[in-house]
Design a protein around this motif. Structure first.
Motif, short mmCIF file in Angstrom:
data_model
loop_
_atom_site.label_atom_id
_atom_site.label_comp_id
_atom_site.label_asym_id
_atom_site.label_seq_id
_atom_site.Cartn_x
_atom_site.Cartn_y
_atom_site.Cartn_z
N HIS A 105 0.91 -1.16 0.09
CA HIS A 105 0.06 -0.07 -0.12
C HIS A 105 0.95 1.32 0.00
O HIS A 105 0.40 2.35 -0.38
N GLU A 109 0.77 2.47 -7.29
CA GLU A 109 -0.80 2.25 -7.38
C GLU A 109 -1.23 1.07 -7.74
O GLU A 109 -2.42 0.56 -6.98
N HIS A 112 -1.79 -1.50 -5.03
CA HIS A 112 -2.62 -1.14 -3.98
C HIS A 112 -3.86 -2.07 -3.88
O HIS A 112 -4.78 -2.32 -2.76
#
Ligand code: DQA
Length: 142
Positions: A105, A109, A112
């Protein structure tokens, strides 16, 4: 004794030399020894496997589903897009613990999102190889 499969996906065979600042210096062989030793401590029979082949990984998850074995899975990059692996994982009846060595995280991106998390009992991310030990300790109690 409960048998647990620890399954490591694509590029994890390169642990130790692969981006050590992110993944640490433990090799896959050392990680496998650590998992087996942790299993001995907590009373689990642990088998560790690694593959770069998605079809092979799906086959191993089917094997665990058929045998009713718990699984510790680091599905590596497949975590972020493989609906095939997710569909295999959703056939498991025993607990599934998803592990990521790095803190996904806090990274790019695309890392994620894990398509595996929604079908996992729990997800451990960012504890380095200690995440595998935590997963096995959990499974010993589950
Ligand atoms: C990883 C994180 C993934 O984003 C990456 O593709 C990996 C390893 C981890 O253990 O931190 O290969 O699953």
């Amino acid at each position: 004794m409960t048998r647990v499969l620890v399954l490591n996906g694509v590029n994890l065979g390169r642990l130790g030399s692969r981006e050590p600042l992110i993944y640490g210096s433990t090799t896959h062989a050392e990680l496998a020894d650590l998992c087996v030793a942790t299993g001995q401590e907590v009373g689990l029979e642990v088998e560790v496997r690694q593959t770069d082949d998605e079809a092979q990984m799906v086959g191993w998850v089917h094997e665990a589903a058929d045998a009713g074995n718990p699984v510790v899975l680091n599905s590596a990059a497949w975590s972020h897009y493989s609906y095939a692996l997710r569909d295999a994982c959703s056939q498991l009846t025993a607990p599934l613990v998803e592990v990521h060595i790095s803190q996904v995280h806090a990274r790019e991106e695309f890392r994620h999102t894990s398509v595996i998390s929604a079908v996992a009992t729990a997800t451990i991310t960012g504890l380095g190889v200690e995440g595998y030990r935590a997963a096995l300790r959990f499974l010993a109690l589950a």
